[in-house]
Design a protein around this motif. Sequence first.
Motif, PDB file in Angstrom:
ATOM      1  N   ALA A 164       0.765  -1.329  -0.018  1.00  0.00           N
ATOM      2  CA  ALA A 164      -0.158   0.108   0.092  1.00  0.00           C
ATOM      3  C   ALA A 164       0.856   1.253   0.025  1.00  0.00           C
ATOM      4  N   SER A 165       2.143   1.302  -0.593  1.00  0.00           N
ATOM      5  CA  SER A 165       2.700   2.289  -0.588  1.00  0.00           C
ATOM      6  C   SER A 165       2.231   3.490  -1.375  1.00  0.00           C
ATOM      7  N   ASN A 166       2.837   4.592  -1.166  1.00  0.00           N
ATOM      8  CA  ASN A 166       2.754   6.184  -1.988  1.00  0.00           C
ATOM      9  C   ASN A 166       1.303   6.392  -2.048  1.00  0.00           C
ATOM     10  N   ASN A 167       0.718   6.175  -0.680  1.00  0.00           N
ATOM     11  CA  ASN A 167      -0.648   6.664  -0.477  1.00  0.00           C
ATOM     12  C   ASN A 167      -0.860   7.730   0.420  1.00  0.00           C
ATOM     13  N   LEU A 168      -1.792   7.905   1.014  1.00  0.00           N
ATOM     14  CA  LEU A 168      -2.139   9.173   2.063  1.00  0.00           C
ATOM     15  C   LEU A 168      -2.540   8.546   3.351  1.00  0.00           C
ATOM     16  N   PHE A 169      -2.328   7.179   3.726  1.00  0.00           N
ATOM     17  CA  PHE A 169      -2.505   6.654   4.955  1.00  0.00           C
ATOM     18  C   PHE A 169      -1.866   7.340   6.000  1.00  0.00           C
ATOM     19  N   THR A 170      -2.814   7.646   7.224  1.00  0.00           N
ATOM     20  CA  THR A 170      -2.307   7.966   8.281  1.00  0.00           C
ATOM     21  C   THR A 170      -2.776   7.127   9.609  1.00  0.00           C
ATOM     22  N   GLY A 171      -2.357   7.575  10.855  1.00  0.00           N
ATOM     23  CA  GLY A 171      -2.714   6.690  11.852  1.00  0.00           C
ATOM     24  C   GLY A 171      -1.487   5.570  12.102  1.00  0.00           C
ATOM     25  N   PRO A 172      -1.726   4.798  13.253  1.00  0.00           N
ATOM     26  CA  PRO A 172      -0.518   3.617  13.439  1.00  0.00           C
ATOM     27  C   PRO A 172      -0.592   2.288  12.438  1.00  0.00           C
ATOM     28  N   ILE A 173       0.357   1.832  12.315  1.00  0.00           N
ATOM     29  CA  ILE A 173       0.209   0.570  11.858  1.00  0.00           C
ATOM     30  C   ILE A 173      -0.733  -0.469  12.619  1.00  0.00           C
ATOM     31  N   PRO A 174      -1.635  -1.146  12.147  1.00  0.00           N
ATOM     32  CA  PRO A 174      -2.610  -2.169  12.962  1.00  0.00           C
ATOM     33  C   PRO A 174      -1.776  -3.038  13.581  1.00  0.00           C
ATOM     34  N   GLY A 175      -2.064  -3.326  14.865  1.00  0.00           N
ATOM     35  CA  GLY A 175      -1.348  -4.216  15.764  1.00  0.00           C
ATOM     36  C   GLY A 175      -1.910  -5.547  15.140  1.00  0.00           C
ATOM     37  N   SER A 176      -2.885  -5.734  14.527  1.00  0.00           N
ATOM     38  CA  SER A 176      -3.457  -7.023  14.168  1.00  0.00           C
ATOM     39  C   SER A 176      -2.587  -7.585  13.037  1.00  0.00           C
ATOM     40  N   LEU A 177      -1.834  -6.729  12.441  1.00  0.00           N
ATOM     41  CA  LEU A 177      -1.181  -7.346  11.180  1.00  0.00           C
ATOM     42  C   LEU A 177      -0.018  -8.493  11.795  1.00  0.00           C
ATOM     43  N   VAL A 178       0.239  -8.331  13.063  1.00  0.00           N
ATOM     44  CA  VAL A 178       1.546  -9.362  13.552  1.00  0.00           C
ATOM     45  C   VAL A 178       0.773 -10.761  13.422  1.00  0.00           C
ATOM     46  N   ASN A 179      -0.820 -10.865  13.154  1.00  0.00           N
ATOM     47  CA  ASN A 179      -1.570 -12.071  13.144  1.00  0.00           C
ATOM     48  C   ASN A 179      -1.266 -12.918  11.985  1.00  0.00           C
ATOM     49  N   LEU A 180      -0.519 -12.180  11.044  1.00  0.00           N
ATOM     50  CA  LEU A 180      -0.568 -12.671   9.514  1.00  0.00           C
ATOM     51  C   LEU A 180       0.512 -13.792   9.412  1.00  0.00           C
ATOM     52  N   ASN A 181       0.581 -14.926   9.837  1.00  0.00           N
ATOM     53  CA  ASN A 181       1.667 -15.820   9.819  1.00  0.00           C
ATOM     54  C   ASN A 181       2.091 -16.170   8.623  1.00  0.00           C
ATOM     55  N   VAL A 182       1.392 -16.116   7.499  1.00  0.00           N
ATOM     56  CA  VAL A 182       1.740 -16.447   6.108  1.00  0.00           C
ATOM     57  C   VAL A 182       2.230 -15.215   5.237  1.00  0.00           C
ATOM     58  N   LEU A 183       2.408 -14.060   5.882  1.00  0.00           N
ATOM     59  CA  LEU A 183       2.716 -12.815   5.305  1.00  0.00           C
ATOM     60  C   LEU A 183       4.079 -12.847   4.759  1.00  0.00           C
ATOM     61  N   SER A 184       4.473 -12.589   3.669  1.00  0.00           N
ATOM     62  CA  SER A 184       5.594 -12.557   2.874  1.00  0.00           C
ATOM     63  C   SER A 184       6.316 -11.158   2.631  1.00  0.00           C
ATOM     64  N   SER A 185       5.152 -10.317   2.288  1.00  0.00           N
ATOM     65  CA  SER A 185       5.742  -9.053   1.999  1.00  0.00           C
ATOM     66  C   SER A 185       4.787  -7.981   2.518  1.00  0.00           C
ATOM     67  N   LEU A 186       5.472  -7.098   3.316  1.00  0.00           N
ATOM     68  CA  LEU A 186       4.641  -5.906   3.869  1.00  0.00           C
ATOM     69  C   LEU A 186       5.180  -4.516   3.302  1.00  0.00           C
ATOM     70  N   VAL A 187       4.590  -3.778   2.419  1.00  0.00           N
ATOM     71  CA  VAL A 187       5.194  -2.682   2.076  1.00  0.00           C
ATOM     72  C   VAL A 187       4.145  -1.358   1.986  1.00  0.00           C
ATOM     73  N   LEU A 188       4.707  -0.567   3.066  1.00  0.00           N
ATOM     74  CA  LEU A 188       3.603   0.454   3.470  1.00  0.00           C
ATOM     75  C   LEU A 188       4.646   1.876   3.262  1.00  0.00           C
ATOM     76  N   ASN A 189       5.678   1.913   2.725  1.00  0.00           N
ATOM     77  CA  ASN A 189       6.361   3.024   2.596  1.00  0.00           C
ATOM     78  C   ASN A 189       5.869   4.255   1.754  1.00  0.00           C
ATOM     79  N   GLY A 190       6.023   5.472   2.009  1.00  0.00           N
ATOM     80  CA  GLY A 190       5.577   6.704   1.308  1.00  0.00           C
ATOM     81  C   GLY A 190       4.085   6.921   1.638  1.00  0.00           C
ATOM     82  N   ASN A 191       3.704   6.843   3.005  1.00  0.00           N
ATOM     83  CA  ASN A 191       2.643   7.302   3.445  1.00  0.00           C
ATOM     84  C   ASN A 191       2.867   8.467   4.807  1.00  0.00           C
ATOM     85  N   GLU A 192       1.721   8.337   5.644  1.00  0.00           N
ATOM     86  CA  GLU A 192       2.105   9.367   6.778  1.00  0.00           C
ATOM     87  C   GLU A 192       1.807   8.825   8.090  1.00  0.00           C
TER      88      GLU A 192
END
Length: 986
Positions: free
Chosen positions: A478-506
């Motif tokens: 979800a890079s290069n958007n206008l997202f704000t606020g914290p990184i959701p803590g629930s993301l740590v539950n994704l045990n098959v997650l291979s790539s998390l790309v959130l750069n270029g937001n707020e």
Amino acid sequence: MLLFLSLLFLSFPLSALSLNQEGLFLQRVKLGLFDPTRALSNWNERDETPCNWVGITCDKETRRVDSVDLSDSFLSGPFPTFLCRLPSVTFISLYNNSINSSLPVDFSPCRNLEYLDLGQNLLVGSISESLADLPNLRYLSLAGNNLTGEIPVKFGEFRRLKTLLLAGNFLNGTIPSELSNISTLENLLIAYNPFTPSPLPIRLANLTNLKALWLADCKLIGPIPAILGHLTRLENLDLSQNSLTGSIPTLLTKLKSVVQIELYNNSLSGMLPVGFSNLTKLRRFDASMNELTGTIPNELCQLELESLNLFENSLEGTLPDSIAKSPNLYELKLFNNKLTGQLPSELGQNSLLKSLDVSYNGFSGEIPNNLCAKGELEDIILIYNSFSGKIPESLGKCHSLGRARLRNNQLSGTVPEEFWGLPRVYLVELVGNSLSGQVSRRISSAYNLSVLLISDNKLSGNIPMEIGFLGNLVEFSASNNLFTGPIPGSLVNLNVLSSLVLNGNELSGEFPTEIQGWKSLNELNLANNKLSGPIPDEIGNLPVLNYLDLSGNYFSGKIPPALQKLKLNLLNLSNNMLSGELPPLFAREIYKKSFGGNPGLCNGLEGLCPKMGESRKLRYLWLLRSIFILAGLVFVVGVVWFYFKYRNFNKGKKGITISKWRSFHKLGFSEFEITDCLKEDNVIGTGASGKVYKVVLSNGETVAVKKLRGESKQEDASANYDKDEFEVEVETLGRIRHKNIVRLWCCCNTGDCKLLVYEYMPNGSLGDLLHGSKGGLLDWPTRYKIALDAAEGLSYLHHDCVPPIVHRDVKSNNILLDGEFGARIADFGVAKAVQGINKGTESMSVIAGSCGYLAPEYAYTVRVNEKSDIYSFGVVILELVTGRLPIDPEFGEKDLVKWVYTTLDQKGVDHVIDPNLDSSFQDEICRVLNVGLKCTSSLPVSRPSMRRVVNMLQEASVESKLKSNKKDGKLSPYYHEKACDDVGND
């Protein structure tokens, strides 16, 4: 004496007293065949007649055998000639067994035969021309055998034959025009034979009763005879996979009974003919992979088509509105053309549209609102066009949707709220648009979602915590958007997650805690946000993390020492507020850029520490530095003097000049350790260029050392290279950074001795493991992971290196496996950097590669490019699927590729797949096998790019889990309905 005669009578076989003559003949048949499954176990010699035996049917009145059907009985042995002794038999089928002899020279004893099916066996030799003497024969199938020679000219003398099946053999010569004399013939299926290249016989147009003409891959050349339009009863015309040229004859539009026309993979040119409105029964038309131009006739689009495939041509113009009026259209594929204009607004309104792919065109305007009007749409692929406006609200109600790929268009506005929560969708790709609004919390309903790509838009608001409930999510970008606020803590539950790309937001707030569940995380990019707080130590415990970019934030505190445990290809913590000492592993010059812009960090790296402003301190530091420099010079001079003295003393003892060492990564060992461990006891492999040693270092780390032969110019083809293999490999690997490319730690070249020090791969090469005694360790999930890893490595070489790199020796022995069976591409001794690889102007001019992996174009040109790598990788996929070597004596003169194609045609996919693999994965295996078949296409232009191969492999896994089997819509007599039966049909 009387007692003796009584005993003799009792010992005489009862069969001689009870079984009739036909039964005795069948007993002789049984004795001549090997029956491992006891299919003929009830052929009891004590019966009076064989009428109740398995596979035997008798006339109800005469009680004589008239039919013998032993299909699919796993029988082997020679052709049972005693079947022809049965005087009333009219039907014989031995379909799909292992009859492995040549055909009888004389079939005259079978004079009453009307039906003879010997298809899908192992018959060899030539076809007996005496078959044409059978006056009543109506059906003859010899398809799927190993028959050679020519089709007998005498076959033109058949009197009543309606069906002739000779497909899938090794017949040569040409298609005899005498076949046109069989006036009763309705089905002529002789595809997939290596005939001599020749035109299609014009006289076949005399077969006015013909309903099916299947001549795929018969080496046909020249134009399609227009006179074929006179076959008014023809229902199935398949001339695909030949070398036909010229335009599609207009007379083909006179085939009023035709249901299917297959012309794909030829060299046809010109425009599609006018007059398709005459073909009122046409349901499938495939002219893909040709050189057609122009637009699609309106009348073609008004037909009751099931499938219209015109992809990978040079079509130009617009798409007529009338295509939306086709009531049976369920598949529309027009990708990779030059079509423009808008999609018809009624598209999908009148038919059960399931798949729409118009990628890589110039379509514009809005996405039609009726695409899912019938609730059947599964795939919508519109990438790389110029569609604008909003995503239709109707797509949010399309619960059948599995793939929604809309990247790189000009879409705007908010995404329909219901669209985020589609229950069956597993791939959402909205990258590169101007979409706005928030990601709806209803995304929690998309429980099958595996890939969510929404980068480069104008999406805003918080990232909803519900994304953390998507247990199948593998990639979230979800890079290069206008997202704000914290990184959701629930993301740590994704045990098959291979790539998390959130750069270029707020994004703001601290890094999530308790991230131990990210066991599969390979890439973490949170750069250029407003995140703060400490970097958690737990990151260092992520086992497969290769890319870590936290730059451009407000992270503070010390750098966690645990990060030293990671094996990173990219580390970027620059431009934060970190402070304190650098961990020892990172206190090296090569890491300077990874930590720049952190004012509180200092550990002796020039340019990393802040400058002192006071002049007194500067003078003091200058004096102190001068003293140290002077002392250092004295020390260095002494060391150098001692070194040269020691080198002259020890020259006969050591052949390696340490000053020749070059390192490319961080080193935690001394070069002297390497040279001291090059002993015969440590040899783990020997190749044409030298030996490979396993070296265990004092710090506990293990490396692999390749010691090349002393001569840089060898007496072989490599002597013609611009640089020897050592320099090529050093130059190539020294600048590559990728998780699926083997790491070159350092190297040494003194002329007399050349060493390459790599990371050690504990599971050795794929070839050794797959074909060795430990092949059973490789279950299908492991094999699939290896295929995907290797594909990503090659994709990086072809698409992400500047200039691109062609490996030129891709094979299973050059794919190494780490402790977790992760795959790395290795051995770049003959690799080449290619300028303008897409133009083909800088293709290779020196043959390189290994037997069994060489692309067929090597037979007629030495100018090859990255398509040769793709072919070789396709062979590796076939190895993984079949478990077989690329060259095996069992194949005879064939290689693995030809064996797979032949076996698929003759016996089916079950005889191709490695029997050691779990059958529960068969659907996924078949999809991967299809990828391998595409990669090993004989035409380089037909092979997909490595980037496309990666996508297909990823989709193969996802689709096999989340999509049900579905028909491909072909109507020919050789089509199947199960997913695995589609293997090779693409």
